[in-house]
Write a protein that holds these residues in place. Sequence first.
Motif, PDB file in Angstrom:
ATOM      1  N   ALA A   1       4.081 -12.148 -10.443  1.00 27.95           N
ATOM      2  CA  ALA A   1       3.509 -13.756 -11.380  1.00 27.95           C
ATOM      3  C   ALA A   1       4.015 -14.414 -10.445  1.00 27.95           C
ATOM      4  N   ARG A   2       5.347 -14.780  -9.923  1.00 29.72           N
ATOM      5  CA  ARG A   2       6.410 -15.871  -9.170  1.00 29.72           C
ATOM      6  C   ARG A   2       5.541 -15.978  -8.154  1.00 29.72           C
ATOM      7  N   ARG A   3       5.251 -15.386  -7.393  1.00 29.45           N
ATOM      8  CA  ARG A   3       4.817 -15.872  -6.014  1.00 29.45           C
ATOM      9  C   ARG A   3       3.385 -16.919  -6.567  1.00 29.45           C
ATOM     10  N   LEU A   4       2.730 -16.359  -7.103  1.00 34.90           N
ATOM     11  CA  LEU A   4       1.071 -16.740  -7.361  1.00 34.90           C
ATOM     12  C   LEU A   4       1.841 -17.809  -8.239  1.00 34.90           C
ATOM     13  N   GLU A   5       2.723 -18.171  -8.891  1.00 38.90           N
ATOM     14  CA  GLU A   5       2.869 -19.158 -10.275  1.00 38.90           C
ATOM     15  C   GLU A   5       1.924 -18.557 -11.667  1.00 38.90           C
TER      16      GLU A   5
ATOM     17  N   TRP B   1      -8.435 -16.372  -6.094  1.00 35.33           N
ATOM     18  CA  TRP B   1      -7.666 -15.397  -6.435  1.00 35.33           C
ATOM     19  C   TRP B   1      -7.357 -14.404  -5.245  1.00 35.33           C
ATOM     20  N   LEU B   2      -8.619 -14.110  -4.235  1.00 32.20           N
ATOM     21  CA  LEU B   2      -8.352 -13.136  -3.515  1.00 32.20           C
ATOM     22  C   LEU B   2      -7.734 -13.834  -2.589  1.00 32.20           C
ATOM     23  N   THR B   3      -7.743 -14.902  -2.178  1.00 36.95           N
ATOM     24  CA  THR B   3      -6.781 -15.837  -0.862  1.00 36.95           C
ATOM     25  C   THR B   3      -5.782 -15.867  -1.789  1.00 36.95           C
ATOM     26  N   ARG B   4      -5.308 -16.048  -2.431  1.00 38.09           N
ATOM     27  CA  ARG B   4      -3.670 -16.320  -2.948  1.00 38.09           C
ATOM     28  C   ARG B   4      -3.347 -15.593  -2.532  1.00 38.09           C
ATOM     29  N   ILE B   5      -3.702 -13.295  -3.380  1.00 41.81           N
ATOM     30  CA  ILE B   5      -3.389 -12.937  -3.985  1.00 41.81           C
ATOM     31  C   ILE B   5      -2.375 -11.737  -2.488  1.00 41.81           C
ATOM     32  N   ALA B   6      -3.470 -12.076  -1.868  1.00 41.08           N
ATOM     33  CA  ALA B   6      -4.177 -11.983  -0.233  1.00 41.08           C
ATOM     34  C   ALA B   6      -2.533 -12.342   0.562  1.00 41.08           C
ATOM     35  N   GLU B   7      -2.840 -13.674   0.118  1.00 42.78           N
ATOM     36  CA  GLU B   7      -0.941 -14.309   1.219  1.00 42.78           C
ATOM     37  C   GLU B   7      -0.001 -13.958   0.029  1.00 42.78           C
ATOM     38  N   ALA B   8       0.051 -13.303  -0.824  1.00 47.64           N
ATOM     39  CA  ALA B   8       1.405 -14.091  -1.360  1.00 47.64           C
ATOM     40  C   ALA B   8       1.570 -11.848  -1.068  1.00 47.64           C
ATOM     41  N   LEU B   9       0.330 -11.167  -0.639  1.00 45.01           N
ATOM     42  CA  LEU B   9       0.957  -9.288  -0.622  1.00 45.01           C
ATOM     43  C   LEU B   9       1.129  -9.629   1.247  1.00 45.01           C
ATOM     44  N   GLY B  10       1.247  -9.913   1.644  1.00 41.43           N
ATOM     45  CA  GLY B  10       0.725 -10.035   3.636  1.00 41.43           C
ATOM     46  C   GLY B  10      -0.411  -9.607   3.314  1.00 41.43           C
ATOM     47  N   ALA B  11      -1.674  -9.978   3.393  1.00 39.75           N
ATOM     48  CA  ALA B  11      -2.383  -8.374   3.294  1.00 39.75           C
ATOM     49  C   ALA B  11      -4.020  -9.011   3.571  1.00 39.75           C
ATOM     50  N   ARG B  12      -5.131  -8.554   4.359  1.00 39.66           N
ATOM     51  CA  ARG B  12      -6.129  -9.251   4.693  1.00 39.66           C
ATOM     52  C   ARG B  12      -6.788  -9.366   2.993  1.00 39.66           C
TER      53      ARG B  12
ATOM     54  N   ILE C   1     -10.119  -4.931  -1.569  1.00 35.78           N
ATOM     55  CA  ILE C   1     -11.489  -5.120  -2.027  1.00 35.78           C
ATOM     56  C   ILE C   1     -11.668  -3.680  -1.982  1.00 35.78           C
ATOM     57  N   GLU C   2     -11.821  -3.113  -0.342  1.00 36.20           N
ATOM     58  CA  GLU C   2     -12.155  -2.410   0.243  1.00 36.20           C
ATOM     59  C   GLU C   2     -11.546  -0.955  -0.154  1.00 36.20           C
ATOM     60  N   GLU C   3     -12.948   0.126  -0.949  1.00 33.31           N
ATOM     61  CA  GLU C   3     -12.537   1.383  -1.428  1.00 33.31           C
ATOM     62  C   GLU C   3     -10.867   1.858  -0.132  1.00 33.31           C
ATOM     63  N   ARG C   4     -10.201   2.336  -0.395  1.00 27.89           N
ATOM     64  CA  ARG C   4      -9.065   3.049  -0.138  1.00 27.89           C
ATOM     65  C   ARG C   4      -9.305   4.422  -0.256  1.00 27.89           C
ATOM     66  N   GLY C   5      -9.364   5.474   1.271  1.00 29.84           N
ATOM     67  CA  GLY C   5      -8.977   6.644   1.263  1.00 29.84           C
ATOM     68  C   GLY C   5      -7.294   6.936   1.341  1.00 29.84           C
ATOM     69  N   ARG C   6      -7.215   8.013   1.292  1.00 31.58           N
ATOM     70  CA  ARG C   6      -5.341   8.688   2.028  1.00 31.58           C
ATOM     71  C   ARG C   6      -5.879   8.493   3.236  1.00 31.58           C
TER      72      ARG C   6
END
Length: 188
Positions: free
Chosen positions: A19-23, A43-54, A59-64
Amino acid sequence: MNNIRQLRKAQGMTQAELARRLETSVATISRLESADIRLSADWLTRIAEALGARMGELIEERGRPALAALGHIRADGWAVPGALPDSAGLLGDVPLADPVQVLIGADQGGFKAGEVLIADRLPSFQIPQLYNRPCLAGLEDGRARLARLVPMPESDAPYLLVPLGDGEAFQATALSWAARPVLAVRAL
């Protein structure tokens, strides 16, 4: 559903920190994670940047993820290839992005001979989180070592791998990956 919670927890980040990173507020993060509010492109852009993710990872389905077996850890901390017991079922719902496992062959710091150590590889930008901590470190030549990762920023070899047991410290010019220990399982 989305993968925000899993990606955040895999990095050891709290909702408050995200939350702090995303203000924004913790309540908003909670609502985003539970898909209580719609994820816009912003939101996707901001969250991805904050988490260092694509963005797709959110949003993609993640298997184990597959549990890569590195082999046995010798007394000097270096991994040697070898068969390991099937530990994948032990993970349950533990959110791991890129898990690896090794069999501890000799006591290493707090890890005991016979334990299967499961660790989660971190993205390169998160390797500093492991400084001065025990971790599995992968070198560019394919070798791996259980060691304490000590930064040496003024050196040509910026990493020092200090064994948790016997053996000599090793200066590494680069790491391919580093993994934080998550779970040590001892057979009964």
